[in-house]
Write a protein that holds these residues in place. Structure first.
Motif, PDB file in Angstrom:
ATOM      1  N   GLU A 157     -44.762   0.267  21.439  1.00 52.04           N
ATOM      2  CA  GLU A 157     -44.710  -1.014  22.134  1.00 52.04           C
ATOM      3  C   GLU A 157     -44.511  -0.677  23.003  1.00 52.04           C
ATOM      4  O   GLU A 157     -43.570  -0.138  24.187  1.00 52.04           O
ATOM      5  CB  GLU A 157     -43.152  -1.657  21.659  1.00 52.04           C
ATOM      6  CG  GLU A 157     -43.871  -1.792  19.824  1.00 52.04           C
ATOM      7  CD  GLU A 157     -44.296  -2.835  19.528  1.00 52.04           C
ATOM      8  OE1 GLU A 157     -45.232  -3.264  20.135  1.00 52.04           O
ATOM      9  OE2 GLU A 157     -44.963  -3.047  18.055  1.00 52.04           O
ATOM     10  N   LEU A 174     -31.097   1.222  15.926  1.00 57.50           N
ATOM     11  CA  LEU A 174     -31.836   1.172  17.375  1.00 57.50           C
ATOM     12  C   LEU A 174     -31.897   2.917  17.875  1.00 57.50           C
ATOM     13  O   LEU A 174     -30.409   3.200  18.046  1.00 57.50           O
ATOM     14  CB  LEU A 174     -32.308   0.640  18.167  1.00 57.50           C
ATOM     15  CG  LEU A 174     -32.559  -0.641  17.476  1.00 57.50           C
ATOM     16  CD1 LEU A 174     -32.518  -1.676  19.051  1.00 57.50           C
ATOM     17  CD2 LEU A 174     -34.202  -1.503  17.215  1.00 57.50           C
ATOM     18  N   TRP A 216     -35.904   2.565  14.233  1.00 59.44           N
ATOM     19  CA  TRP A 216     -37.175   2.511  15.637  1.00 59.44           C
ATOM     20  C   TRP A 216     -36.562   2.850  16.905  1.00 59.44           C
ATOM     21  O   TRP A 216     -34.993   3.821  16.718  1.00 59.44           O
ATOM     22  CB  TRP A 216     -36.643   1.276  15.615  1.00 59.44           C
ATOM     23  CG  TRP A 216     -37.234   0.713  15.124  1.00 59.44           C
ATOM     24  CD1 TRP A 216     -38.016   0.336  13.420  1.00 59.44           C
ATOM     25  CD2 TRP A 216     -37.777  -1.569  14.950  1.00 59.44           C
ATOM     26  NE1 TRP A 216     -38.715  -0.800  13.168  1.00 59.44           N
ATOM     27  CE2 TRP A 216     -38.180  -2.314  13.981  1.00 59.44           C
ATOM     28  CE3 TRP A 216     -37.362  -2.031  15.570  1.00 59.44           C
ATOM     29  CZ2 TRP A 216     -38.765  -3.029  13.623  1.00 59.44           C
ATOM     30  CZ3 TRP A 216     -37.386  -3.469  15.856  1.00 59.44           C
ATOM     31  CH2 TRP A 216     -38.398  -3.655  14.761  1.00 59.44           C
ATOM     32  N   VAL A 260     -36.241   3.703  20.459  1.00 57.46           N
ATOM     33  CA  VAL A 260     -36.802   3.020  22.049  1.00 57.46           C
ATOM     34  C   VAL A 260     -36.631   4.285  23.158  1.00 57.46           C
ATOM     35  O   VAL A 260     -35.081   4.475  23.326  1.00 57.46           O
ATOM     36  CB  VAL A 260     -35.318   2.061  21.772  1.00 57.46           C
ATOM     37  CG1 VAL A 260     -35.463   0.950  23.105  1.00 57.46           C
ATOM     38  CG2 VAL A 260     -35.138   0.694  20.927  1.00 57.46           C
ATOM     39  N   PHE A 277     -40.636   1.766  20.914  1.00 56.05           N
ATOM     40  CA  PHE A 277     -40.903   0.867  21.707  1.00 56.05           C
ATOM     41  C   PHE A 277     -40.285   1.296  23.018  1.00 56.05           C
ATOM     42  O   PHE A 277     -39.097   2.556  23.611  1.00 56.05           O
ATOM     43  CB  PHE A 277     -39.834  -0.031  21.354  1.00 56.05           C
ATOM     44  CG  PHE A 277     -40.351  -1.414  20.177  1.00 56.05           C
ATOM     45  CD1 PHE A 277     -40.249  -2.576  21.321  1.00 56.05           C
ATOM     46  CD2 PHE A 277     -39.332  -1.026  19.505  1.00 56.05           C
ATOM     47  CE1 PHE A 277     -40.947  -3.179  20.022  1.00 56.05           C
ATOM     48  CE2 PHE A 277     -39.810  -1.470  18.585  1.00 56.05           C
ATOM     49  CZ  PHE A 277     -40.253  -2.842  18.257  1.00 56.05           C
ATOM     50  N   ILE A 300     -39.451   0.660  27.346  1.00 57.90           N
ATOM     51  CA  ILE A 300     -38.491  -0.369  27.878  1.00 57.90           C
ATOM     52  C   ILE A 300     -37.669   0.501  29.159  1.00 57.90           C
ATOM     53  O   ILE A 300     -37.244   1.671  29.281  1.00 57.90           O
ATOM     54  CB  ILE A 300     -37.064  -0.819  26.560  1.00 57.90           C
ATOM     55  CG1 ILE A 300     -36.388  -0.282  26.780  1.00 57.90           C
ATOM     56  CG2 ILE A 300     -37.447  -1.251  25.792  1.00 57.90           C
ATOM     57  CD1 ILE A 300     -35.323  -0.672  26.302  1.00 57.90           C
ATOM     58  N   LEU A 319     -38.971  -6.281  22.508  1.00 54.78           N
ATOM     59  CA  LEU A 319     -37.921  -5.627  21.878  1.00 54.78           C
ATOM     60  C   LEU A 319     -37.102  -6.039  20.944  1.00 54.78           C
ATOM     61  O   LEU A 319     -36.711  -7.140  19.701  1.00 54.78           O
ATOM     62  CB  LEU A 319     -36.930  -4.604  21.852  1.00 54.78           C
ATOM     63  CG  LEU A 319     -36.106  -3.664  21.233  1.00 54.78           C
ATOM     64  CD1 LEU A 319     -36.967  -2.992  20.102  1.00 54.78           C
ATOM     65  CD2 LEU A 319     -35.086  -2.694  22.270  1.00 54.78           C
TER      66      LEU A 319
END
Length: 360
Positions: free
Chosen positions: A4, A152, A180, A182, A211, A213, A224
């Motif tokens: 992402e 996370l 996940w 990040v 992800f 970010i 997220l």
């Protein structure tokens, strides 16, 4: 794998003080403060721009509510607390550029549509050496175990896959855990390096989604939150919809003073101190009086915390008082004391005050 990518001057009031003379022998000056209270500048206007109260979401029928519990783990200074604060929409964890700022598990509660997202902000995970470090890492792994709906793992994109990152990945693999990833601080990394880094992270073999970010400026954070809300379980919210954390105000007040100390002091000294709220008194006029003790390990540390003429501790107290007034939305009278306690890092009582288990 799914990747992402993101879219794109405090004053110095009389109550902020340190009683240096009274602390020469490590004593407390609390008994001397009563006279000062009567002379306090009650008629003065602090001129603070108070933060508005957080806006509670429109009520959602119980049969439409969702709840998710997620732990946020990572190496020191990966941006975990910054992310949790942004997701929650208010400050529940202190932050500083220094590593190991967060010492214990902090719960932050975010509302996202019909979903209540409960985040467990954890200390950084690394190879500990001292007793306090061992307690912090133990708290982090315990927090990871409390994540009923997802884990996370934050990775500083600028630093990439460090030894601490591999240490955490190995620990998750040993427990058969997936997470996940990040990738934080992507705004500090050249764009052409992002996809190779994501591929390297994917190669670690435990991440279902990745992800990208920036917790600092918010890029990618909404995506997220959307993804987390989508996997939250159907069920009633566990907390009132306007509650941001389960942290007691006494603890939060001590953490805010510790944050200001971290920002004002250099090198190793911040890690050699702790802050405790000794007393919290509600006054008839609606204000709060907070008495706190800063424990340090050496007399030389105490002098540094005080600063020449008490300037450092006055600056810390003024900055902390300003922030506390914004959070509490009322006047705060903050009194700080600095005491030497050489063995505080080996005192089980200090660990209880920090919400940490004492490692044997």
């Amino acid at each position: 794998m799914t990747i992402e990518t993101p879219g794109k001057t405090p004053g110095t009031p009389a109550e902020d003080e340190i009683r240096d003379d009274d602390l020469q022998d490590g004593g407390s000056a609390a008994e001397d403060l009563d006279d000062d209270w009567d002379d306090d500048d009650e008629d003065e206007d602090d001129g603070l721009d108070m933060l508005p109260p957080p806006e509670a979401p429109a009520s959602v029928p119980v049969d439409e509510q969702k709840t998710g519990f997620f732990a946020v783990i990572g190496a020191p200074n990966a941006g975990k607390s910054t992310l949790v604060n942004r997701l929650v929409g208010s400050k529940v964890s202190i932050v500083s550029p220094k590593v190991q700022t967060t010492r214990s598990r902090i719960v932050g509660i975010a509302m996202h549509g019909p979903a209540q997202l409960v985040f467990i902000d954890t200390p950084g995970i690394f190879r500990p050496k001292r007793r306090l470090e061992k307690a912090m890492v133990q708290a982090a792994w315990s927090g990871a175990g409390d994540a009923g709906d997802g884990l996370l793992m934050m990775i500083d994109a600028k630093r990439g896959i460090t030894d601490d990152v591999r240490l955490i990945v190995d620990g998750l693999k040993a427990e058969g855990r997936r997470a996940w990833a990040v990738l934080n601080k992507v705004d500090l990394l050249a764009r052409e390096k992002l996809l190779p880094l994501a591929a390297e992270v994917d190669g670690l073999g435990i991440f279902d989604r990745i992800f990208m970010i920036s917790a600092e400026d918010g890029s990618g954070v909404d995506d997220l939150a959307d993804a987390l809300a989508a996997i939250a379980r159907k069920g009633p919210w566990m907390y009132p919809e306007d509650q941001a954390s389960d942290v007691p105000l006494r603890f939060l007040a001590a953490e805010i003073v510790r944050e200001k100390l971290f920002l004002s002091l250099h090198e190793e000294l911040p890690y050699a101190l702790t802050v405790e709220t000794e007393a919290w008194t509600e006054k008839p006029d609606g204000s709060a009086r907070i008495d706190q003790v800063v424990y340090v390990q050496r007399e030389s540390h105490r002098k540094i915390v005080l600063g020449a003429g008490g300037r450092t501790i006055k600056h810390v107290g003024s900055a902390a008082r300003t922030e506390l007034q914004q959070i509490l939305e009322r006047r705060v009278h903050l009194f700080l004391f600095v005491k030497v306690r050489e063995s505080w890092a080996d005192d089980p009582e200090r660990y209880r005050e920090m919400n940490l288990d004492y490692p044997r």
